[in-house]
Each structure stands twice: as C-alpha cells, then as structure tokens.
Scaffold this active site. Sequence first.
Site, PDB file in Angstrom:
ATOM      1  CB  ALA A  72      -1.055   0.062   1.267  1.00  0.00           C
ATOM      2  N   GLY A 116       0.454  -5.228   0.568  1.00  0.00           N
ATOM      3  CA  GLY A 116      -0.436  -5.253  -0.362  1.00  0.00           C
ATOM      4  C   GLY A 116      -0.175  -5.696  -1.738  1.00  0.00           C
ATOM      5  CD  GLU A 119      -2.724  -7.595   2.404  1.00  0.00           C
ATOM      6  OE1 GLU A 119      -2.685  -6.493   1.935  1.00  0.00           O
ATOM      7  OE2 GLU A 119      -3.498  -8.188   3.177  1.00  0.00           O
ATOM      8  CD  GLU A 139       1.023  -5.823   5.413  1.00  0.00           C
ATOM      9  OE1 GLU A 139       1.911  -6.742   5.948  1.00  0.00           O
ATOM     10  OE2 GLU A 139       0.323  -6.059   4.418  1.00  0.00           O
TER      11      GLU A 139
HETATM   12  N1  COA Z   1       4.565   3.401  -0.059  1.00  0.00           N
HETATM   13  C1  COA Z   1       4.783   4.551  -0.244  1.00  0.00           C
HETATM   14  N2  COA Z   1       6.085   4.789  -1.094  1.00  0.00           N
HETATM   15  C2  COA Z   1       7.149   3.559  -1.115  1.00  0.00           C
HETATM   16  C3  COA Z   1       6.722   2.447  -0.837  1.00  0.00           C
HETATM   17  C4  COA Z   1       5.266   2.309  -0.157  1.00  0.00           C
HETATM   18  N3  COA Z   1       4.916   1.027   0.273  1.00  0.00           N
HETATM   19  N4  COA Z   1       7.519   1.650  -1.010  1.00  0.00           N
HETATM   20  C5  COA Z   1       8.499   2.476  -1.468  1.00  0.00           C
HETATM   21  N5  COA Z   1       8.210   3.614  -1.549  1.00  0.00           N
HETATM   22  C6  COA Z   1       8.870   4.690  -2.184  1.00  0.00           C
HETATM   23  C7  COA Z   1      10.010   5.401  -1.179  1.00  0.00           C
HETATM   24  O1  COA Z   1       9.235   6.123  -0.265  1.00  0.00           O
HETATM   25  C8  COA Z   1      10.886   6.217  -1.874  1.00  0.00           C
HETATM   26  O2  COA Z   1      10.170   7.211  -2.248  1.00  0.00           O
HETATM   27  P1  COA Z   1      11.112   8.721  -2.534  1.00  0.00           P
HETATM   28  O3  COA Z   1      12.130   8.440  -3.682  1.00  0.00           O
HETATM   29  O4  COA Z   1      10.172   9.860  -2.662  1.00  0.00           O
HETATM   30  O5  COA Z   1      11.986   8.609  -1.175  1.00  0.00           O
HETATM   31  C9  COA Z   1      10.898   5.118  -3.410  1.00  0.00           C
HETATM   32  O6  COA Z   1       9.656   4.601  -3.516  1.00  0.00           O
HETATM   33  C10 COA Z   1      11.776   4.235  -3.575  1.00  0.00           C
HETATM   34  O7  COA Z   1      12.071   3.358  -2.213  1.00  0.00           O
HETATM   35  P2  COA Z   1      13.297   3.258  -1.809  1.00  0.00           P
HETATM   36  O8  COA Z   1      12.974   2.568  -0.334  1.00  0.00           O
HETATM   37  O9  COA Z   1      14.282   4.347  -1.767  1.00  0.00           O
HETATM   38  O10 COA Z   1      13.711   1.841  -2.587  1.00  0.00           O
HETATM   39  P3  COA Z   1      14.519   0.596  -2.290  1.00  0.00           P
HETATM   40  O11 COA Z   1      14.735   0.012  -3.526  1.00  0.00           O
HETATM   41  O12 COA Z   1      15.926   0.912  -1.702  1.00  0.00           O
HETATM   42  O13 COA Z   1      13.630  -0.404  -1.479  1.00  0.00           O
HETATM   43  C11 COA Z   1      11.652  -1.273  -0.479  1.00  0.00           C
HETATM   44  C12 COA Z   1      12.473  -0.974  -1.810  1.00  0.00           C
HETATM   45  C13 COA Z   1      10.397  -2.006  -1.173  1.00  0.00           C
HETATM   46  C14 COA Z   1      12.504  -2.446   0.236  1.00  0.00           C
HETATM   47  C15 COA Z   1      11.472  -0.441   0.473  1.00  0.00           C
HETATM   48  O14 COA Z   1      10.945   0.933  -0.264  1.00  0.00           O
HETATM   49  C16 COA Z   1      10.375  -0.612   1.399  1.00  0.00           C
HETATM   50  O15 COA Z   1      10.892  -1.355   2.331  1.00  0.00           O
HETATM   51  N6  COA Z   1       9.195  -0.030   1.066  1.00  0.00           N
HETATM   52  C17 COA Z   1       7.784  -0.337   1.977  1.00  0.00           C
HETATM   53  C18 COA Z   1       7.392  -1.598   2.103  1.00  0.00           C
HETATM   54  C19 COA Z   1       6.406  -2.095   3.058  1.00  0.00           C
HETATM   55  O16 COA Z   1       6.492  -1.550   4.280  1.00  0.00           O
HETATM   56  N7  COA Z   1       5.058  -2.394   2.403  1.00  0.00           N
HETATM   57  C20 COA Z   1       3.984  -2.763   3.086  1.00  0.00           C
HETATM   58  C21 COA Z   1       3.022  -1.409   3.286  1.00  0.00           C
HETATM   59  S1  COA Z   1       1.616  -1.921   4.365  1.00  0.00           S
END
Ligand code: COA
Length: 265
Positions: A72, A116, A119, A139
């Site tokens: 999400a 998500g 999911e 989450e």
């Molecule tokens: N929601 C909103 N923004 C997200 C996102 C999410 N679930 N996942 C990644 N992004 C955004 C980051 O905030 C970043 O934005 P910015 O460039 O404006 O700062 C961009 O995507 C790139 O993310 P980044 O973390 O720099 O990339 P990465 O390749 O190093 O890492 C992930 C990727 C997926 C491991 C990491 O972004 C992450 O842990 N995301 C959240 C995952 C999560 O908790 N999902 C469950 C949500 S309920």
Amino acid sequence: MSQAISKSYESLLFERRGRVGLVTINRPEKRNALNIKTREEGGALLEELRNDTSVGVVVITGAGEKAFIAGADIAEFAGRTAMMQRDVMTARSLFTAIDTFPKPIIAMINGYCLGGGCELALACDIRIASETASFGQPEINLGIIPGGGGTQRLTRLVGEGKAMEMILTGEIIDAKTALSIGLVNQVVPAEQLEAKTMEIANRIAEKSPIALSLAKEAVKLASRSNLDEGLRREVDLFALCFSTEDKDEGVSAFLEKRKPEFKGR
Ligand code: COA
C-alpha cells in the site's frame, strides 16, 4: 463483445498480446506502491476487461526491474481515519475485484512483492516469480496488520504456521523460499519471466472461456465452503458445462482427433 480500452489510465499500462491482457502497475519511482488512484484504476480496467471477449486471460505485473508492488502507499496512511481506510479496503477493493474476476489472472512477480503487493498476488489465480523476487507481509513493522486478505488468503495457501511466521515477524523471504512453501507456482530466471508467464497465459487462453470461469469459481469454493457444499456446487457447475457449445466442440474435437476451437458459447 470485443472492445478497445476506452479510458486512459495514469498509473497503469495496458497491452494486448493476442488473447492475453497485460496490465502493468506503472509507478516504478514509488516501487509500484498501491495508492488510491491505482486501486481505482485497476478496478475500472478490470471492469472494462470483464466483458471483453477478446481477452481470455489477464497478467498483472509491476513496471521496472525492482518491484512487483511494494505494498500500500504508506504516504497515504498518514491522516487517514479508520472509516476511510475501511472504505478503501472494502467498497473499492481491487483484491476482491481480482478474486471474483470471471477470467484467470496471473501475477508476474518481478521484484519486491510486499504487503498489499503480496496480497494482490494472493488474490490472483497463479503466481509466477522471477528468481530476484522477494515476498513479505511487513505491516507489523508499521504497527498495523495485513488488511487486504493477507491473514486469510496467505493462511489458506501456505498454512497457518508459515503465514503466522511471515505476518508476525514481517520478514522478507526470497523466491526460492516462497516456492518451497507454496506461495508461488513457479520461479524462473529474471530474463525468462515474461516469456514463461506469457507461455502459460497463452496456453490457458486457448481453453473455453466458460469452462475457465466455472473452473475458477469451483476451485475458489474449496476454501469458502464445507466439503459437502463444495462437492454439490462442483457438480452443478460441471453440469452447467453440458449446456455449452464449447463442451460439444471439446468432445467432438477429441473424438475427431483434432484441436478444439472454443468460441465461448
Ligand atoms: N508506499 C509509499 N512509498 C513507497 C513504498 C510504499 N509502500 N515503497 C517504496 N516507496 C517509495 C519510497 O518512499 C521512495 O520514495 P522517494 O524516492 O520519494 O523517497 C521510493 O519508493 C523508492 O523506495 P526506496 O526505499 O528508496 O527503494 P529501495 O529499492 O531501496 O527499497 C523497498 C525498496 C520496497 C524495500 C522499500 O521501499 C520498502 O521497504 N518499502 C515499504 C514496504 C512496506 O512496508 N510495504 C507494506 C506497506 S503496508
């Protein structure tokens, strides 16, 4: 009825590949995180494809090489009330739209498949992953729990122990581990992901659309009804196939030793 896609979408790409419709979540700069716009557009696109007889199978993937869907859109969580969040997950649920879509949907998982995103993949009928994909329900790290079917569909697919471990620890697992617990159907090298997924999708798209739809409905009953009810409804759905031209064509083709040509009638 075959029709062109009438709307234009901001966060989705759509491409026809024969009878396969390829939907790409297109927010690579946000790792294809599902914001409200994307969820709404996904629902609207599926609604368009529902009655489009030129599309027999849908494949969903994420843009770029890093992510399928990283969950999400967390930025949208800030300031959202409980009732607003409930509305996003129920009235406008993309996951339910996928689950109840009357044609097979395949998740082509090319990278991070988290929250998500996992999911959404779970709501699909078949999951094909690249070796570089990773999976998780993180989450818990945000002080919340999965709300798009993670506690239910994941548990039904991989069993309570593994689901509990993923959901309580929030830890990420690799594609090989996901395959070993039954979370995905197949894992292939990244460069073969698209070809392999399309091969499977094309093979399915040749079948009778009516039989596919009834088969999907019947299989889904297994986790939603008790055995007696499931078996009863399976017989009804099976019998319904005998009202179709496709059944006559399939049986005739077998007896005449030729390839069937299903018309979806
Ligand atoms: N929601 C909103 N923004 C997200 C996102 C999410 N679930 N996942 C990644 N992004 C955004 C980051 O905030 C970043 O934005 P910015 O460039 O404006 O700062 C961009 O995507 C790139 O993310 P980044 O973390 O720099 O990339 P990465 O390749 O190093 O890492 C992930 C990727 C997926 C491991 C990491 O972004 C992450 O842990 N995301 C959240 C995952 C999560 O908790 N999902 C469950 C949500 S309920």
